[in-house]
Design a protein around this motif. Structure first.
Motif, short mmCIF file in Angstrom:
data_model
loop_
_atom_site.label_atom_id
_atom_site.label_comp_id
_atom_site.label_asym_id
_atom_site.label_seq_id
_atom_site.Cartn_x
_atom_site.Cartn_y
_atom_site.Cartn_z
N GLU A 28 0.96 -1.25 -0.10
CA GLU A 28 0.03 0.06 0.02
C GLU A 28 0.91 1.16 -0.02
OE1 GLU A 28 0.35 -2.35 2.20
OE2 GLU A 28 0.28 -1.15 4.35
N ALA A 29 2.02 1.06 0.17
CA ALA A 29 3.16 2.49 0.10
C ALA A 29 3.78 2.28 -1.17
CB ALA A 29 3.84 2.39 1.35
N GLY A 45 5.14 3.59 -4.49
CA GLY A 45 5.33 4.60 -5.40
C GLY A 45 4.89 5.77 -4.46
N MET A 46 5.12 5.91 -3.28
CA MET A 46 4.93 7.07 -2.46
C MET A 46 6.10 7.95 -2.35
SD MET A 46 1.70 6.17 -0.05
CE MET A 46 2.26 5.74 1.42
N ALA A 90 3.15 15.10 0.13
CA ALA A 90 1.92 14.74 -1.29
C ALA A 90 1.11 15.70 -1.26
CB ALA A 90 1.35 13.15 -1.03
N PHE A 124 -0.39 16.98 -3.70
CA PHE A 124 -1.73 16.96 -4.50
C PHE A 124 -2.72 16.10 -3.61
CE2 PHE A 124 1.16 13.40 -5.13
CZ PHE A 124 0.72 12.36 -4.79
N ALA A 125 -2.44 15.42 -2.52
CA ALA A 125 -3.30 14.52 -1.53
C ALA A 125 -3.81 15.29 -0.28
CB ALA A 125 -2.75 13.24 -1.51
N LYS A 146 -1.49 15.38 2.13
CA LYS A 146 -0.77 14.50 3.07
C LYS A 146 0.46 14.94 3.25
CE LYS A 146 -4.90 12.15 3.21
NZ LYS A 146 -5.96 12.34 4.19
N VAL A 164 3.47 11.79 4.70
CA VAL A 164 3.35 10.42 4.94
C VAL A 164 4.75 10.40 5.98
CG1 VAL A 164 3.55 8.00 4.29
CG2 VAL A 164 2.70 9.87 2.70
N LEU A 189 -0.41 8.55 8.01
CA LEU A 189 -0.85 9.66 7.14
C LEU A 189 -1.17 11.05 7.96
CD1 LEU A 189 -2.88 7.92 4.13
CD2 LEU A 189 -0.38 8.51 4.27
N TYR A 229 1.30 24.08 -1.23
CA TYR A 229 1.06 23.59 -2.87
C TYR A 229 -0.26 24.05 -3.22
CZ TYR A 229 0.60 19.89 -6.31
OH TYR A 229 0.39 19.08 -7.42
N HIS A 281 -2.29 22.97 -6.68
CA HIS A 281 -2.13 22.64 -7.90
C HIS A 281 -2.36 23.19 -9.26
CE1 HIS A 281 -1.58 18.72 -10.14
NE2 HIS A 281 -2.55 19.29 -11.18
#
Lengths: 161, 510
Positions: free
Chosen positions: B199-200, B202-203, B223, B225-226, B228, B230, B245, B273, B275
């Motif tokens: 589940e991690a 590519g993070m 991140a 864009f999310a 978050k 991590v 998270l 950030y 976008h």
């Protein structure tokens, strides 16, 4: 094999004369339901850059006017065991119109497009018209391919991981 | 000299909102080709821009008999000094816009029995291999919008170009926008991206993880864009202990963080950030000083336990170290920028052949009282620029008094506006032990290698420092006695080639 789910062959051709009443009904149907009476074309998706032979490659077809990429909205869907490189998928006998195709490499064959905790897909993705995801999926306009009333269309869908 | 004056003038007026002329994005391939020409023109006038010339050769190597050594390499200094940094600044004549865009060069000075040899290579990431095969750039970078590129996964564009560490038996090249990548420890070739858990995959994984006293590696990824951040806790054997998270929206750019014995500390600056604000990752960060920053203090054992302390508005790349004193005050040292213009101006300008403008950092010692919610600090070295603070690697999260760093001092008499001085600052005594390099030498990050094993902090050891002599077109490794920088290096090893200015490195004892 191609799992066509909702495209039906028009069954309006009959031998002999068409009575006026039927002709009127038929004309009304053509206005209301053009999909069921248009001629059919074939759409071939050439999925390229497939890495490895794990799992399956899954292909979903969406018709214009439905909710692109939404589960249950597929016009048709299919999958095959992965072979590396290029795989061709054909949806035959489609009613003329605009279609979009989404493909993913279901490497672990769980039937789902896996994603990480941030929601980023972790399996290969491809779209018709060689459209690509870019911080989210492409729009239907980006992926749309026009299938004519007669003949065949091929669209490229390079896989990105 | 004119360049340095220009730099200083620019520092003075940066607060007035001066922006670099290269701040405008030209996103097509012609802009990238044009930039390559601009750079060559600029290089003639400003020879120190050699630090940003693309490395043409994908691999470099020098045997010990090809490396000229002055002085004596300490016989008991055994191991690998590995470094990383953007060096593939151009892809088939297409030049990136920002220092942090290019493909990473990992390289290694191997020190044994008083000798040194050197190897390095542009990391053969999937991104690099695909572009080499296509003879053109294919992927967006940190601050270059490549025509026709898209982002399907973060690792598809991962150049692995910021740092290199050894942990859990693996040699890892680190970016910060995607996964850590494992390298072959012998050839330095790319092996694979590190997936700590399915589940991690590519993070984002930061370039500045912090090694705890028990071998646990703490790291994070932002991140935006999310919305978050991590938080990763990696066991000493390299396996994952846990992921948390953190909701931090809008998410600021975060390059480095801190640990203490009990806490993880994020300094959240008001460079956030958005976008919609631009096309590149850098353009998508909006400086919002009016809203200030925050310290996010997290309990190591229970990340749901958090405290937030308001901070003034500043930008920071790097911290030295943090620890908690007996009263529970979190103390740390860092390099504070008034704003992020060094990143948005200078690091673009050097890529375009221009003299850099932008606000440099001052070196500060700070305190946060988590209970009272108070922040205070004192300035130890005022501008124009202090950077790359490094401390005893075995004492991360516990008290350290000594920090080695670089200074760009306009009065040091060198011929360039870049880092020219290596300084060991003792915050306890106030002593600064410094060495000014040659007039045509650009200093890269210096690191501290303690003489003792474990976490003893007597101050004994070495400082390893690479410099690029742009006049001689040679990269040098200088080895200093960590207790006496001002006497000059005990050994200087000169490579038979020049390497672009890199970012971070670490020493792995043999």
């Amino acid at each position: 094999m191609f799992g066509r789910t909702s495209v039906t062959q028009p069954s309006t051709h009959r031998s002999g004369g068409v009575r006026p009443a039927s002709a009127i009904i038929l004309a009304a149907m053509m206005l209301a339901l053009p999909a069921t009476v248009a001629h059919a074309g074939d759409l071939t998706i050439k999925v390229e850059n497939i890495a490895g032979d794990d799992g399956q490659v899954r292909v979903a077809l969406f018709r214009e006017g439905t909710k692109f990429l939404e589960s249950g909205q597929e016009e048709a869907a299919t999958f095959r065991v992965t072979s590396p490189g290029t795989m061709n998928f054909t949806f035959p006998d489609l009613a003329a119109g605009r279609y979009g195709v989404a493909v993913f490499h279901d490497a672990n064959a769980n039937g789902e497009l896996d994603s990480n905790l941030l929601g980023i897909p972790t399996e290969g993705l491809a779209f018709s018209n060689a459209a690509r995801a870019n911080f989210g999926p492409p729009s239907f306009a980006d992926v749309a391919v026009t299938v004519p009333a007669e003949g065949a269309v091929t669209t490229r869908a390079p896989m990105t991981y | 000299m004119m360049d340095r004056r220009t730099f200083m003038t620019s520092l003075a007026v940066a607060g007035l909102g001066l922006t670099g002329i290269s701040g405008t994005a030209l996103a097509d391939a012609n802009a990238m080709r044009h930039r390559a020409l601009n750079f060559q023109i600029g290089l003639r006038e400003r020879p120190w821009l050699l630090g940003w010339q693309t490395l043409e050769a994908p691999m470099v190597a020098a045997a010990s008999n090809e490396i000229r050594v002055e002085g004596r390499i300490p016989a008991d200094l055994k191991g690998d000094f590995c470094r990383n940094g953007p060096a593939g600044h151009e892809v088939f004549g297409h030049r990136y816009r920002h220092w942090f865009d290019g493909d990473g060069l990992v390289h290694r000075f191997r020190l044994e029995d008083g000798t040194v040899r050197h190897e390095g290579r542009i990391i053969d990431t999937p991104k690099w291999r695909a572009e080499q095969a296509a003879f053109q750039p294919l992927y967006d970078a940190f601050d270059t919008d490549v025509e026709g590129a898209s982002v399907s996964s973060l690792d598809s564009l991962n150049p692995g170009n910021i740092s290199i560490i050894h942990h859990g038996g693996r040699l890892l090249a680190l970016w910060e926008g995607g996964s850590a990548m494992e390298l072959d420890p012998d050839t330095l070739a790319f092996r694979d991206f590190v997936t700590l858990a399915p589940e991690a995959r590519g993070m984002p994984f930061a370039a500045h993880p912090r090694l705890d006293r028990d071998g646990t590696l703490w790291s994070f990824g932002t991140a935006g864009f999310a919305g978050k951040i991590v938080l990763y806790r990696v066991n000493p054997d390299g396996s994952l202990h846990g992921i948390h998270l953190l909701d931090v929206a809008p998410t600021p750019m975060v390059h480095d963080f801190l640990i203490t014995e009990r806490h993880v500390v994020f300094i959240l600056t008001p460079w956030r950030y958005d976008h919609s604000a631009g096309k590149t990752f850098l353009e998508r960060h909006v400086w919002q000083p009016e809203t200030g920053g925050q310290a996010l203090i997290i309990d190591k054992d229970d990340p749901s336990q958090r405290r937030i302390v308001d901070l003034p508005a500043f930008w920071v790349y790097h911290f030295g170290n943090a620890w908690e004193d007996a009263a529970g005050i979190i103390r740390f040292d860092y390099c504070r920028y008034a704003d992020p213009t060094m990143t948005t101006e200078a690091f673009r300008q050097v890529m375009n052949g221009e003299a850099p403008t932008g606000t440099g950092a001052s070196y500060r010692s700070a305190r946060i009282d988590p209970v009272k919610g108070r922040f205070s600090e004192s300035t130890l070295i005022d501008g124009p620029a202090a950077e790359f603070p490094r401390v005893h690697p075995g004492r991360i999260g516990r008290r350290t008094d000594r920090t080695v760093m670089l200074l760009a001092d306009p009065d040091s008499g060198v011929d360039h506006p870049l880092f020219a001085t290596t300084a060991m600052v003792n915050r306890e005594t106030g002593r600064i032990d410094a060495f000014v390099h040659g007039p045509t030498e650009i200093a890269e990050e210096a690191i501290l290698v303690p003489a003792e094993e474990g976490d003893t902090d007597s101050g004994a050891g070495w400082v390893l420092q690479t410099v690029l002599d742009y006049a001689a077109a040679r990269t040098r490794l200088k080895i200093f006695d960590a207790t006496d920088l001002s006497s000059g290096p005990v050994a200087v090893a000169t490579l038979p080639y020049a390497l672009p200015a890199g970012l971070h490195g670490n020493f792995m004892k043999a």
